[in-house]
Design an enzyme around this catalytic site. Structure first.
Site, PDB file in Angstrom:
ATOM      1  N   CYS A  85       0.833  -1.208   0.000  1.00  0.00           N
ATOM      2  CA  CYS A  85       0.000   0.000   0.000  1.00  0.00           C
ATOM      3  C   CYS A  85       0.866   1.255   0.000  1.00  0.00           C
ATOM      4  O   CYS A  85       0.579   2.210  -0.712  1.00  0.00           O
ATOM      5  CB  CYS A  85      -0.942   0.011   1.198  1.00  0.00           C
ATOM      6  N   SER A  86       1.913   1.241   0.795  1.00  0.00           N
ATOM      7  CA  SER A  86       2.813   2.395   0.848  1.00  0.00           C
ATOM      8  C   SER A  86       3.412   2.679  -0.525  1.00  0.00           C
ATOM      9  O   SER A  86       3.473   3.836  -0.958  1.00  0.00           O
ATOM     10  CB  SER A  86       3.928   2.155   1.869  1.00  0.00           C
TER      11      SER A  86
END
Length: 153
Positions: A44-45
């Site tokens: 996600c990052s």
């Protein structure tokens, strides 16, 4: 999961601890919704960082992007500040996953959003959607292709 030609369900979600964003306020602009499982997770990052770097290309197509997960508005604030993000992360926190459910991208087993992308046209109609495997960053190519297609209509 909602598909091409479906009407995008309207919603109002927190973008900061004291500000909300309503999707229908963006009629007249193209909108990208990037549902993702959780702030701080590695994939996600990377995905959110990529969209932050791609903002100038999205803007070229008169498109706004919003990240959406079930994290709280406070978690989003910390994550956004730590990553120096320049687009809103929306908190689908209470009732948990309500908007993800409306779009058909809530993972009941994990209690989080699936990794899904939607491009919504200026009239509020879904033009493109994509469900990515949770462990894979879907990148920005599909979004840019969908925006390019919209641009040539």
């Amino acid at each position: 999961m909602l598909q091409k030609n479906d009407v995008a369900p309207d919603f109002t979600l927190y973008a900061t601890p004291d500000q909300k964003i309503t999707l229908s306020e963006f009629k007249g602009k193209n909108v990208i919704l990037a549902f993702y499982p959780a702030d701080w997770s590695p994939v996600c990052s990377d995905q959110i960082a990529l969209y932050n770097e791609t903002l100038k290309f999205f803007k070229k197509y008169d498109a706004e992007i919003f990240g959406i997960s079930v994290d709280s508005k406070w978690c989003h604030l910390a994550f956004s500040q730590s990553r120096n993000l320049h687009f809103p992360l929306l908190a689908d926190f209470e009732a948990k996953g309500e908007i993800a459910k409306q779009y058909g991208v809530y993972d009941d087993e994990e209690g989080e959003c699936k990794r899904a992308l939607f491009v919504i046209n200026k009239d509020g109609i879904i033009e493109w959607s994509y469900l990515s495997p949770t462990a894979i960053n879907p990148g920005a190519d599909g979004i840019l292709d969908a925006l390019e297609t919209l641009n040539t209509k």
